[in-house]
Scaffold this motif. Structure first.
Motif, PDB file in Angstrom:
ATOM      1  N   HIS A  95      18.888  41.103  -2.629  1.00 24.00           N
ATOM      2  CA  HIS A  95      18.001  42.155  -2.124  1.00 24.00           C
ATOM      3  C   HIS A  95      17.248  41.791  -0.690  1.00 24.00           C
ATOM      4  N   LYS A  96      17.229  42.453   0.320  1.00 20.85           N
ATOM      5  CA  LYS A  96      16.469  42.040   1.394  1.00 20.85           C
ATOM      6  C   LYS A  96      14.796  42.131   1.207  1.00 20.85           C
ATOM      7  N   GLU A  97      14.631  42.968   0.366  1.00 26.55           N
ATOM      8  CA  GLU A  97      13.188  42.982  -0.006  1.00 26.55           C
ATOM      9  C   GLU A  97      12.609  41.841  -0.728  1.00 26.55           C
ATOM     10  N   SER A  98      13.510  41.066  -1.305  1.00 26.41           N
ATOM     11  CA  SER A  98      13.047  39.912  -2.059  1.00 26.41           C
ATOM     12  C   SER A  98      12.555  38.904  -1.150  1.00 26.41           C
ATOM     13  N   ALA A  99      13.327  38.708  -0.176  1.00 29.04           N
ATOM     14  CA  ALA A  99      13.066  37.627   0.906  1.00 29.04           C
ATOM     15  C   ALA A  99      11.954  38.000   1.640  1.00 29.04           C
ATOM     16  N   ASP A 100      11.745  39.482   2.236  1.00 35.37           N
ATOM     17  CA  ASP A 100      10.652  39.864   2.790  1.00 35.37           C
ATOM     18  C   ASP A 100       9.352  39.917   1.978  1.00 35.37           C
ATOM     19  N   ALA A 101       9.395  40.130   0.767  1.00 38.54           N
ATOM     20  CA  ALA A 101       8.283  40.210  -0.141  1.00 38.54           C
ATOM     21  C   ALA A 101       7.634  38.519  -0.168  1.00 38.54           C
ATOM     22  N   PHE A 102       8.651  37.686  -0.411  1.00 35.70           N
ATOM     23  CA  PHE A 102       8.331  36.190  -0.404  1.00 35.70           C
ATOM     24  C   PHE A 102       7.674  35.580   0.866  1.00 35.70           C
ATOM     25  N   PHE A 103       8.258  36.159   1.871  1.00 32.01           N
ATOM     26  CA  PHE A 103       7.848  35.788   3.203  1.00 32.01           C
ATOM     27  C   PHE A 103       6.287  36.241   3.384  1.00 32.01           C
ATOM     28  N   GLY A 104       6.062  37.532   3.126  1.00 31.76           N
ATOM     29  CA  GLY A 104       4.875  38.286   3.140  1.00 31.76           C
ATOM     30  C   GLY A 104       3.466  37.325   2.557  1.00 31.76           C
ATOM     31  N   ILE A 105       3.910  36.953   1.070  1.00 34.43           N
ATOM     32  CA  ILE A 105       2.968  36.513   0.317  1.00 34.43           C
ATOM     33  C   ILE A 105       2.750  34.823   1.113  1.00 34.43           C
ATOM     34  N   SER A 106       3.674  34.077   1.415  1.00 34.74           N
ATOM     35  CA  SER A 106       3.639  32.786   1.957  1.00 34.74           C
ATOM     36  C   SER A 106       2.787  32.908   3.303  1.00 34.74           C
ATOM     37  N   HIS A 107       3.180  34.056   4.279  1.00 32.08           N
ATOM     38  CA  HIS A 107       2.708  33.847   5.353  1.00 32.08           C
ATOM     39  C   HIS A 107       0.858  34.358   5.129  1.00 32.08           C
ATOM     40  N   GLN A 108       0.654  35.051   4.484  1.00 33.21           N
ATOM     41  CA  GLN A 108      -0.714  35.181   3.860  1.00 33.21           C
ATOM     42  C   GLN A 108      -1.450  34.022   3.761  1.00 33.21           C
ATOM     43  N   ARG A 109      -0.779  33.046   2.890  1.00 32.35           N
ATOM     44  CA  ARG A 109      -1.261  31.860   2.546  1.00 32.35           C
ATOM     45  C   ARG A 109      -1.254  30.820   3.609  1.00 32.35           C
ATOM     46  N   ASN A 110      -0.538  30.946   4.631  1.00 34.10           N
ATOM     47  CA  ASN A 110      -0.229  30.110   5.625  1.00 34.10           C
ATOM     48  C   ASN A 110       0.390  28.769   5.082  1.00 34.10           C
ATOM     49  N   LEU A 111       1.417  28.878   4.418  1.00 32.78           N
ATOM     50  CA  LEU A 111       2.087  27.875   3.928  1.00 32.78           C
ATOM     51  C   LEU A 111       3.497  27.616   4.619  1.00 32.78           C
ATOM     52  N   ARG A 112       4.108  26.448   4.637  1.00 29.36           N
ATOM     53  CA  ARG A 112       5.244  26.057   5.210  1.00 29.36           C
ATOM     54  C   ARG A 112       6.339  26.320   4.261  1.00 29.36           C
ATOM     55  N   MET A 113       6.914  27.340   4.335  1.00 30.42           N
ATOM     56  CA  MET A 113       8.179  27.694   3.441  1.00 30.42           C
ATOM     57  C   MET A 113       9.180  28.157   3.994  1.00 30.42           C
ATOM     58  N   VAL A 114      10.334  28.015   3.273  1.00 34.34           N
ATOM     59  CA  VAL A 114      11.633  28.487   3.832  1.00 34.34           C
ATOM     60  C   VAL A 114      12.494  29.328   2.719  1.00 34.34           C
ATOM     61  N   THR A 115      12.950  30.458   3.054  1.00 35.39           N
ATOM     62  CA  THR A 115      13.678  31.094   2.194  1.00 35.39           C
ATOM     63  C   THR A 115      14.758  31.990   2.795  1.00 35.39           C
ATOM     64  N   GLY A 116      15.666  32.763   2.219  1.00 31.24           N
ATOM     65  CA  GLY A 116      16.635  33.752   2.556  1.00 31.24           C
ATOM     66  C   GLY A 116      17.202  34.551   1.644  1.00 31.24           C
ATOM     67  N   LYS A 117      17.759  35.694   2.041  1.00 34.84           N
ATOM     68  CA  LYS A 117      18.341  36.808   1.288  1.00 34.84           C
ATOM     69  C   LYS A 117      19.675  36.012   0.913  1.00 34.84           C
TER      70      LYS A 117
END
Length: 430
Positions: free
Chosen positions: A139-161
């Motif tokens: 789901h596109k939403e799953s990656a978008d949601a993860f990025f949103g939470i990680s971005h709020q916390r200013n973490l260096r994370m990688v993910t993908g759909k």
């Protein structure tokens, strides 16, 4: 006087290279000082040599008796599998069908995905992991949601759909076209935004058609600074299945190679059943291996061949692979990694394991100039380890007569309780 906003005293440990290859690659200051300017490390070294650089107005956070080192880098983990960790199954393929696919069906719900992502990131940080290569779902939403939470916390994370257009339940199936379109949309929205990075994510070759792998290869060429992450040669049944679906390929790994998916920033999880030609090809292309000892033992997949990887100088990293892996702790994963190596007749010492969990992981991801180190100019992602976190660990480390012995005890006996504090971009997260 350098501009300093935070200062931390404690034992400093980091690496400048692989300690197996370079005796000078271990940087160790028993009484050390780490200086930050906002999100960036400006200096690290012996306390005696750096204390005069401390501005008078800066308060010192004192972690004396504890180890300050780079945050852990977990190069293969599935956030949607958080709630199915420790689920029983006879092997990889039954485990996917019984637990994984049904659990992942819920991640089209953005709010649900956000809640799981937040809990997952809490667990990573509690265990000292500050960067991870993370799988979302189809789901596109799953990656978008993860990025949103990680971005709020200013973490260096990688993910993908995840990309899957065949051999999976209908409710998790995309198409070659929709998968490529959604991936490109997410790349444009998130890759390089703040500290977020995108990974093209075909789940594994048997779940993708030639068309899907071909379009993924085109995206990999179009966006060369993105990552690629997938699975290969984890399980003998999986290998046989992959070969039957792609009869023209020389090997399971060759399937990905034929579609242009082997390059720098490509991370291949497991790699247990590679042959010598495959291993050599990993090195030639700059692709990296994510070793997942905990899940390999849990699912009975096999033992990784450290000697072959070393012989061919393949980039290695270490990963928890939750939910096939049974712990978010990189320390517990090191514990299993050491045992897997021993079962293959290879001795993996503690310095090497901590290297793989920090700078080695960063190098495998081509991020060593940003993370995995405490060198000046890099991102202030670091952790504090307490060698007296439990009574047993305290008794053992009190008797350690070398850095190697102390680190080995921490790897064998440590867990989330050993992580005294976790900092990401200079902000304490735990």
């Amino acid at each position: 006087m350098m501009n300093v906003t935070q200062a931390f005293r404690g034992s400093i440990l980091y690496f400048t290279g692989d300690p197996q290859c370079d005796d000078q690659a271990v940087v160790w200051h028993e009484d050390g000082l780490l200086l930050l300017n906002g999100e960036t490390i400006v200096a690290s070294g012996a306390y005696a040599s750096l204390r005069d650089k401390l501005p008078e107005h800066i308060s010192l956070t004192d972690y004396s008796g504890k180890l300050i080192m780079p945050g852990f880098v977990d190069t293969h983990v599935h956030y949607p599998q958080t709630d199915i960790i420790a689920s029983p199954a006879e092997g990889l393929l039954p485990w996917l069908e019984t637990y994984t696919f049904p659990a992942e069906s819920q991640f089209g719900d953005h709010e649900y995905a956000q809640e799981v992502a937040a809990f997952f990131l809490d667990e990573l940080l509690k265990n000292g992991t500050t960067t991870a290569m993370v799988y979302s779902t189809v789901h596109k939403e799953s990656a978008d949601a993860f990025f949103g939470i990680s971005h709020q916390r200013n973490l260096r994370m990688v993910t993908g759909k995840v990309l899957m257009d065949r051999n999976c339940p209908d409710y998790l199936q995309d198409t070659a076209e929709s998968g490529a379109r959604d991936s490109e949309d997410l790349i444009r929205k998130w890759h390089g935004r703040g500290r977020q990075l995108y990974a093209l994510t075909p789940r594994f070759a048997p779940c993708s058609t030639n068309e899907q792998l071909g379009l993924t290869g085109e995206l990999a060429r179009q966006y060369p600074d993105t990552f690629i992450q997938t699975h290969v040669a984890e399980n003998k049944d999986e290998c046989a299945w992959a070969r039957s679906l792609f009869p023209s390929a020389r090997s399971y790994l060759d399937i990905y190679d034929q579609f242009g998916l082997m390059r720098e920033r490509a991370m291949y999880a497991h790699c247990i059943w590679l042959d010598e030609t495959d291993t050599r090809r990993m090195a030639e292309t700059g692709s990296a291996i994510s070793v997942c000892p905990t899940s390999n033992l849990f699912l009975g997949s096999g033992l990784f061949d450290f000697s072959s990887a070393e012989q061919h100088q393949v980039r290695l990293s270490i990963a928890t692979d939750v939910g096939g892996g049974t712990s978010f702790s990189m320390l517990q994963t090191m514990n299993e990694m050491h045992k897997v190596a021993r079962m293959g007749g290879y001795h993996l010492n503690a310095l090497r394991m901590f290297y793989y969990a920090t700078l080695g992981g960063a190098k495998a991801m081509q991020l060593e100039h940003q993370i995995g180190t405490l060198q000046a100019g890099t991102e202030a992602d670091f952790i504090v380890l307490n060698p007296k976190a439990t009574q047993l660990l305290s008794r053992r480390t009190e008797n350690a007569d070398s850095l190697e012995e102390m680190l080995f005890a921490i790897a064998m006996l440590g867990d989330d309780r050993t992580i005294e504090a976790t900092y990401a971009a200079g902000i304490r997260q735990k």
